[in-house]
Scaffold this active site. Structure first.
Site, mmCIF file in Angstrom:
data_model
loop_
_atom_site.group_PDB
_atom_site.id
_atom_site.type_symbol
_atom_site.label_atom_id
_atom_site.label_comp_id
_atom_site.label_asym_id
_atom_site.label_seq_id
_atom_site.Cartn_x
_atom_site.Cartn_y
_atom_site.Cartn_z
ATOM 1 N N THR A 58 0.808 -1.237 0.000
ATOM 2 C CA THR A 58 0.000 0.000 0.000
ATOM 3 C C THR A 58 0.833 1.276 0.000
ATOM 4 O OG1 THR A 58 -0.157 0.099 2.416
ATOM 5 C CG2 THR A 58 -1.882 -1.141 1.272
ATOM 6 N N TRP A 59 2.090 1.181 -0.401
ATOM 7 C CA TRP A 59 2.897 2.407 -0.488
ATOM 8 C C TRP A 59 2.286 3.300 -1.573
ATOM 9 C CZ3 TRP A 59 8.862 2.560 -1.856
ATOM 10 C CH2 TRP A 59 9.385 3.798 -1.421
ATOM 11 N N ASP A 107 -0.076 -4.914 3.729
ATOM 12 C CA ASP A 107 1.174 -4.352 4.247
ATOM 13 C C ASP A 107 1.128 -2.832 4.191
ATOM 14 O OD1 ASP A 107 4.192 -4.716 4.896
ATOM 15 O OD2 ASP A 107 4.155 -3.267 3.246
ATOM 16 N N TYR A 140 4.008 5.591 5.211
ATOM 17 C CA TYR A 140 3.322 5.724 3.928
ATOM 18 C C TYR A 140 2.299 6.866 3.961
ATOM 19 C CZ TYR A 140 5.404 1.129 3.010
ATOM 20 O OH TYR A 140 6.290 0.085 2.858
ATOM 21 N N GLN A 194 11.340 -8.392 5.889
ATOM 22 C CA GLN A 194 10.740 -7.901 4.641
ATOM 23 C C GLN A 194 11.848 -7.261 3.805
ATOM 24 O OE1 GLN A 194 7.700 -4.411 3.457
ATOM 25 N NE2 GLN A 194 6.728 -6.012 4.650
ATOM 26 N N TYR A 209 9.280 -7.336 -1.065
ATOM 27 C CA TYR A 209 8.664 -6.062 -1.447
ATOM 28 C C TYR A 209 9.161 -5.606 -2.819
ATOM 29 C CZ TYR A 209 12.573 -2.936 0.257
ATOM 30 O OH TYR A 209 13.752 -2.265 0.462
HETATM 31 P P1 NAP Z 1 5.635 -2.972 -6.710
HETATM 32 O O1 NAP Z 1 4.551 -3.652 -5.982
HETATM 33 O O2 NAP Z 1 6.746 -3.784 -7.285
HETATM 34 O O3 NAP Z 1 5.052 -2.101 -7.895
HETATM 35 C C1 NAP Z 1 3.989 -1.186 -7.707
HETATM 36 C C2 NAP Z 1 3.814 -0.361 -8.982
HETATM 37 O O4 NAP Z 1 3.517 -1.221 -10.073
HETATM 38 C C3 NAP Z 1 2.711 0.645 -8.884
HETATM 39 O O5 NAP Z 1 3.114 1.783 -9.578
HETATM 40 C C4 NAP Z 1 1.529 -0.050 -9.601
HETATM 41 O O6 NAP Z 1 0.721 0.946 -10.176
HETATM 42 C C5 NAP Z 1 2.250 -0.858 -10.653
HETATM 43 N N1 NAP Z 1 1.566 -2.110 -10.989
HETATM 44 C C6 NAP Z 1 1.070 -3.045 -10.145
HETATM 45 N N2 NAP Z 1 0.540 -4.084 -10.817
HETATM 46 C C7 NAP Z 1 0.715 -3.802 -12.139
HETATM 47 C C8 NAP Z 1 0.377 -4.484 -13.333
HETATM 48 N N3 NAP Z 1 -0.233 -5.669 -13.321
HETATM 49 N N4 NAP Z 1 0.723 -3.903 -14.514
HETATM 50 C C9 NAP Z 1 1.338 -2.710 -14.543
HETATM 51 N N5 NAP Z 1 1.680 -2.005 -13.457
HETATM 52 C C10 NAP Z 1 1.371 -2.551 -12.255
HETATM 53 O O7 NAP Z 1 6.341 -1.856 -5.808
HETATM 54 P P2 NAP Z 1 6.182 -1.297 -4.327
HETATM 55 O O8 NAP Z 1 4.891 -0.612 -4.144
HETATM 56 O O9 NAP Z 1 7.438 -0.546 -4.043
HETATM 57 O O10 NAP Z 1 6.260 -2.610 -3.404
HETATM 58 C C11 NAP Z 1 5.116 -3.302 -2.948
HETATM 59 C C12 NAP Z 1 4.852 -3.031 -1.489
HETATM 60 O O11 NAP Z 1 5.959 -3.421 -0.688
HETATM 61 C C13 NAP Z 1 4.688 -1.542 -1.143
HETATM 62 O O12 NAP Z 1 3.468 -1.014 -1.586
HETATM 63 C C14 NAP Z 1 4.896 -1.583 0.335
HETATM 64 O O13 NAP Z 1 3.728 -2.067 0.988
HETATM 65 C C15 NAP Z 1 6.048 -2.584 0.444
HETATM 66 N N6 NAP Z 1 7.403 -1.933 0.447
HETATM 67 C C16 NAP Z 1 8.179 -2.070 1.562
HETATM 68 C C17 NAP Z 1 9.436 -1.470 1.611
HETATM 69 C C18 NAP Z 1 10.280 -1.616 2.844
HETATM 70 O O14 NAP Z 1 11.273 -0.889 2.987
HETATM 71 N N7 NAP Z 1 9.944 -2.513 3.740
HETATM 72 C C19 NAP Z 1 9.926 -0.762 0.514
HETATM 73 C C20 NAP Z 1 9.137 -0.669 -0.620
HETATM 74 C C21 NAP Z 1 7.876 -1.285 -0.640
HETATM 75 P P3 NAP Z 1 -0.885 1.014 -9.919
HETATM 76 O O15 NAP Z 1 -1.088 1.104 -8.446
HETATM 77 O O16 NAP Z 1 -1.277 2.257 -10.650
HETATM 78 O O17 NAP Z 1 -1.453 -0.233 -10.517
#
Ligand code: NAP
Length: 277
Positions: free
Chosen positions: A19-20, A48, A53, A163, A191
């Site tokens: 949900t970032w 998550d 966030y 994570q 992530y």
């Molecule tokens: P991600 O899940 O790898 O990618 C998210 C991006 O991809 C968004 O821009 C989303 O846009 C797009 N997307 C998703 N599904 C898609 C699809 N089928 N086709 C095309 N584009 C798509 O990146 P993330 O948000 O960095 O990582 C996931 C989660 O991990 C975060 O939201 C957070 O909860 C967690 N996180 C944790 C840390 C940490 O330090 N612990 C760091 C980073 C992230 P739309 O929303 O517009 O679809």
């Protein structure tokens, strides 16, 4: 829904919802809430989030999305390193609980290592657990040496997960950190599983996806979901993409497909320091 077993023995969905950046834009809010609710309907009941966030807006949006459905959800949130102290962690946890409109967080993580000693954070987590404010605790972005230090400290062996940044283009943890976690039955929460969307435009992955009749997002997620001890937490605020991503669970990778992906995205050949986003 495929599940992954935490160290405690509790099983959680292998596909969770990140949900970032969710809750940041009023124009997309309704669709984001609808997406999280659809995810719950489809079995992706792990959500998550983090106090970081949107300065708490993500947690507030989640509260709205899960209203009346709290018991279905395995809620993960994270404390800022600068709040992860004996006094700071309980206060931060209370703020998260208030924003999330709940009485407990299922898994509370240290977001990354800061200047507060790990042993102090563990003490704070243990007290929060005793008080029933959190059910489990864990860490994020901790490299091998940090994990070893954590493991030696009181309460360290009750950590449920680390994570980490993990996807086809970020395989560094496979060298030593992932084997170390595996030896201790500690699952990884992967992530940025589609590299914040950048893997969608990757030519090698697009070729693989076309050859196997899946989308690039599904290919990237299926590779993570093929592992028994990895929880993938892709983020999307759109229902259509959530459905696309969840369909990755049906694309079971055969050994030849895993080998093909190893050819395209090579596993590490030496140690490297932990990457984070
Ligand atoms: P991600 O899940 O790898 O990618 C998210 C991006 O991809 C968004 O821009 C989303 O846009 C797009 N997307 C998703 N599904 C898609 C699809 N089928 N086709 C095309 N584009 C798509 O990146 P993330 O948000 O960095 O990582 C996931 C989660 O991990 C975060 O939201 C957070 O909860 C967690 N996180 C944790 C840390 C940490 O330090 N612990 C760091 C980073 C992230 P739309 O929303 O517009 O679809």
């Amino acid at each position: 829904m495929k599940t992954v077993t935490l160290l405690s023995g509790e099983r959680v969905p292998a596909f969770g919802m990140g949900t970032w950046n969710i809750g940041d834009d009023p124009a997309t809010r309704a669709e984001e809430i609808a997406t999280l609710r659809l995810g719950l309907d489809m079995g992706a009941t792990l959500i998550d989030t983090a106090e970081m966030y949107g300065g708490g807006r993500s947690e507030e949006l989640i509260a709205e999305a899960i209203a009346g459905r709290r018991d279905e959800v395995f809620l993960v949130s994270k404390v800022y390193p600068h709040n992860a102290s004996a006094q700071g962690a309980p206060a931060a946890c209370e703020r998260s609980l208030r924003r999330l409109q709940t009485d407990r967080i299922d898994l509370y993580l240290l977001h990354w290592r800061g200047s507060v000693p790990l042993a102090e954070t563990l003490q704070a987590f243990m007290r929060l657990k005793e008080a029933g404010k959190i059910r489990h605790y864990g860490v994020s972005n901790l490299d091998l040496a940090d994990m070893q230090e954590l493991w030696r400290a009181p309460g360290g062996e009750a950590v449920q997960t680390n994570q980490l940044l993990y996807n086809l283009t970020r395989r560094g943890i496979e060298w030593d950190l992932l084997p170390w976690l595996r030896e201790r039955c500690l699952p990884v929460m992967a992530y940025s599983p589609i590299e914040q969307g950048r893997l969608i435009g990757n030519r090698k992955l697009a070729g693989y996806a076309a050859r196997h009749g899946v989308t690039p997002a599904q290919a990237a997620l299926a590779w993570l979901l093929a592992k028994d001890d990895v929880i993938a937490i892709p983020k999307t605020g759109r229902r259509e993409r959530l459905k696309e991503n969840l369909a990755a669970l049906e694309h079971r990778l055969a050994p030849e497909q895993l080998a093909e992906l190893d050819q395209l995205f090579a596993p590490p050949k030496s140690a490297s320091s932990l990457q984070m986003l």
